[in-house]
Motif scaffolding. Structure first.
Motif, mmCIF file in Angstrom:
data_model
loop_
_atom_site.group_PDB
_atom_site.id
_atom_site.type_symbol
_atom_site.label_atom_id
_atom_site.label_comp_id
_atom_site.label_asym_id
_atom_site.label_seq_id
_atom_site.Cartn_x
_atom_site.Cartn_y
_atom_site.Cartn_z
ATOM 1 N N TRP A 229 -5.596 -2.242 -3.430
ATOM 2 C CA TRP A 229 -6.022 -3.605 -3.148
ATOM 3 C C TRP A 229 -4.977 -4.360 -2.329
ATOM 4 C CZ3 TRP A 229 -10.965 -4.343 -4.186
ATOM 5 C CH2 TRP A 229 -11.565 -3.570 -5.179
ATOM 6 N N ALA A 230 -4.162 -3.638 -1.585
ATOM 7 C CA ALA A 230 -3.053 -4.240 -0.841
ATOM 8 C C ALA A 230 -3.520 -5.317 0.134
ATOM 9 C CB ALA A 230 -2.278 -3.159 -0.095
ATOM 10 N N SER A 231 -4.627 -5.089 0.812
ATOM 11 C CA SER A 231 -5.101 -6.059 1.801
ATOM 12 C C SER A 231 -5.461 -7.387 1.150
ATOM 13 C CB SER A 231 -6.309 -5.483 2.549
ATOM 14 O OG SER A 231 -6.787 -6.405 3.505
ATOM 15 N N ARG A 232 -6.165 -7.338 0.048
ATOM 16 C CA ARG A 232 -6.549 -8.569 -0.659
ATOM 17 C C ARG A 232 -5.320 -9.284 -1.223
ATOM 18 N NH1 ARG A 232 -12.236 -8.596 -3.070
ATOM 19 N NH2 ARG A 232 -11.267 -9.986 -4.583
ATOM 20 N N ILE A 233 -4.371 -8.510 -1.740
ATOM 21 C CA ILE A 233 -3.159 -9.107 -2.312
ATOM 22 C C ILE A 233 -2.336 -9.784 -1.220
ATOM 23 C CG2 ILE A 233 -0.959 -8.584 -3.449
ATOM 24 C CD1 ILE A 233 -2.507 -6.256 -4.864
ATOM 25 N N ALA A 234 -2.163 -9.114 -0.083
ATOM 26 C CA ALA A 234 -1.401 -9.700 1.022
ATOM 27 C C ALA A 234 -2.060 -10.982 1.524
ATOM 28 C CB ALA A 234 -1.265 -8.686 2.159
ATOM 29 N N LEU B 5 -0.845 -14.463 -8.602
ATOM 30 C CA LEU B 5 -1.521 -14.279 -7.313
ATOM 31 C C LEU B 5 -2.165 -12.894 -7.235
ATOM 32 C CD1 LEU B 5 0.959 -15.838 -4.710
ATOM 33 C CD2 LEU B 5 -1.369 -16.593 -5.187
ATOM 34 N N VAL B 6 -1.405 -11.884 -7.680
ATOM 35 C CA VAL B 6 -1.917 -10.520 -7.638
ATOM 36 C C VAL B 6 -3.112 -10.370 -8.578
ATOM 37 C CG1 VAL B 6 -1.366 -8.100 -8.064
ATOM 38 C CG2 VAL B 6 0.328 -9.592 -6.993
ATOM 39 N N LYS B 7 -3.003 -10.905 -9.771
ATOM 40 C CA LYS B 7 -4.114 -10.828 -10.727
ATOM 41 C C LYS B 7 -5.377 -11.447 -10.144
ATOM 42 C CE LYS B 7 -3.423 -11.964 -15.019
ATOM 43 N NZ LYS B 7 -2.926 -12.724 -16.205
ATOM 44 N N GLY B 8 -5.211 -12.576 -9.464
ATOM 45 C CA GLY B 8 -6.365 -13.244 -8.883
ATOM 46 C C GLY B 8 -6.965 -12.512 -7.706
ATOM 47 N N ALA B 9 -6.161 -11.670 -7.047
ATOM 48 C CA ALA B 9 -6.640 -10.961 -5.862
ATOM 49 C C ALA B 9 -7.392 -9.678 -6.194
ATOM 50 C CB ALA B 9 -5.459 -10.645 -4.940
ATOM 51 N N ILE B 10 -7.115 -9.102 -7.359
ATOM 52 C CA ILE B 10 -7.756 -7.841 -7.750
ATOM 53 C C ILE B 10 -8.971 -8.149 -8.617
ATOM 54 C CG2 ILE B 10 -7.460 -5.657 -8.977
ATOM 55 C CD1 ILE B 10 -4.492 -5.803 -8.383
ATOM 56 N N PRO B 11 -10.141 -7.624 -8.269
ATOM 57 C CA PRO B 11 -11.336 -7.872 -9.093
ATOM 58 C C PRO B 11 -11.109 -7.458 -10.540
ATOM 59 C CG PRO B 11 -11.916 -6.811 -7.011
ATOM 60 C CD PRO B 11 -10.420 -6.787 -7.096
ATOM 61 N N ARG C 83 0.826 -1.215 0.000
ATOM 62 C CA ARG C 83 0.000 0.000 0.000
ATOM 63 C C ARG C 83 0.855 1.257 0.000
ATOM 64 N NH1 ARG C 83 -4.023 -0.426 4.481
ATOM 65 N NH2 ARG C 83 -5.275 -1.522 2.899
ATOM 66 N N GLU C 84 1.879 1.298 0.880
ATOM 67 C CA GLU C 84 2.675 2.517 1.044
ATOM 68 C C GLU C 84 3.647 2.725 -0.101
ATOM 69 O OE1 GLU C 84 5.965 4.288 4.219
ATOM 70 O OE2 GLU C 84 4.432 2.875 4.919
ATOM 71 N N TYR C 85 4.362 1.685 -0.490
ATOM 72 C CA TYR C 85 5.372 1.810 -1.532
ATOM 73 C C TYR C 85 4.819 1.549 -2.936
ATOM 74 C CZ TYR C 85 8.681 1.509 2.387
ATOM 75 O OH TYR C 85 9.373 1.706 3.548
ATOM 76 N N GLY C 86 3.822 0.699 -3.024
ATOM 77 C CA GLY C 86 3.237 0.408 -4.331
ATOM 78 C C GLY C 86 2.027 1.257 -4.649
#
Length: 311
Positions: free
Chosen positions: A160-165, A186-192, A153-156
């Motif tokens: 959607w940081a919570s879902r990605i983590a 993993l990231v693609k799957g976490a973001i709607p 969240r802070e650096y990127g």
């Protein structure tokens, strides 16, 4: 792989830096040596350059490129954040200019084995200095969910940081996350899917956040740029090119901190802080790359140049 890095806003950088013969200059982010080569050419016959880079590949390639300048250039394997102590060891207590071209280089992005990009599968490394330090895989597999959220969240700047983590933590319970494509999926799957942006890959911000954390990029600016401003001789200039808002904000705030603005509380009737201007900001707004350069090098689109002069 041959080291490649297109020097962004080369002409603009040299115009603001205004290097001259006999001066001592620092290139804190040597990269492919493009800015360094011009600085050395413009300071002939006796200007000196001390160039820093964390990447051994960059130092090796730039060393060959700059070899015609002989003893006028000195290469330092390390973070520009340590320039005060490094210059002190060389007996240098003042410089006439510093050039910083922040962020990741074209070579690092294009070298699949370095793990900076998800364009091809590679070990999840992301270290600029491949000789030491934690890798992105170390962070992804060992940090807590809360710390992963903070980094992403802070650096990127990823909303959607919570879902990605959470997705990373669930995945690593079964199998360690060790490759770039594994993380990207993993990231693609976490973001709607409806939230995917048109111009950038869904994993771009997460990869940026991890890269910044691995290399302590913002910490380097916070430590190195104020030190450089202190070392500048009268009339010396600092020129910094940043590539995202986090970097640019630190550069802007650092320059402003040297302009002598009063730091007293607003309700104090008389100034007692004694602040006086140490620098003059040369760029009221950040300078951006021109259309022709962006067409030739799309990575220049996000570049922002700021410059200041020591009084």
């Amino acid at each position: 792989m041959e080291f490649r890095h297109a020097s962004v806003m080369l002409e603009e950088s040299l115009r603001f830096l205004a290097p001259r013969s006999g001066g001592i200059y620092v290139d804190g982010t040597l990269g492919g040596g493009g800015h360094a080569e011009r600085i050395l050419a413009d300071t002939a016959p006796d200007g000196r350059l001390i160039a820093f880079d964390k990447d051994p590949d960059a130092l090796s390639a730039a060393g060959q490129r700059l070899s015609p300048f002989g003893s006028r250039v000195r290469l330092v394997h390390g973070d520009f954040a340590v320039l005060s102590s490094a210059l002190a060891e060389m007996g240098i207590d003042g410089i006439d200019g510093i050039m910083l071209d922040l962020g990741v280089s074209s070579h690092q992005l294009d070298s699949g084995e370095r793990g900076f990009s998800f364009q091809q599968d590679a070990p999840l490394d992301m270290r600029m200095d491949t000789t030491k330090g934690v890798t992105a895989a170390d962070i992804v597999n060992n940090e807590s969910r809360e710390e992963l959220i903070r980094i992403i969240r802070e650096y990127g700047e990823e909303r959607w940081a919570s879902r990605i983590a959470s997705a990373i933590v669930r995945a690593r319970e079964t199998l360690p996350v060790t490759s770039t494509l594994q993380l990207a999926e993993l990231v693609k799957g976490a973001i709607p899917r409806p939230a995917w942006e048109d111009r950038i890959h869904p994993a771009t911000r997460t990869f940026q956040g991890l890269r910044i954390a691995v290399n302590d990029e913002l910490g380097s600016i916070r430590r190195g740029l104020p030190a450089a401003m202190q070392l500048l001789n009268r009339g010396g200039r600092a020129v910094v090119i940043s590539f995202h808002s986090l970097e640019d904000r630190i550069v802007k705030d650092t320059f402003r901190s040297f302009t002598g603005r009063c730091t007293c509380p607003r309700d104090l009737p008389v100034c007692v802080c004694g602040q006086s201007a140490a620098v003059r900001i040369l760029t009221a707004k950040p300078v951006r790359a021109g259309e022709d350069e962006i067409a030739a090098n799309p990575r220049a689109r996000s570049a922002r140049l700021r410059a200041a002069e020591k009084l």
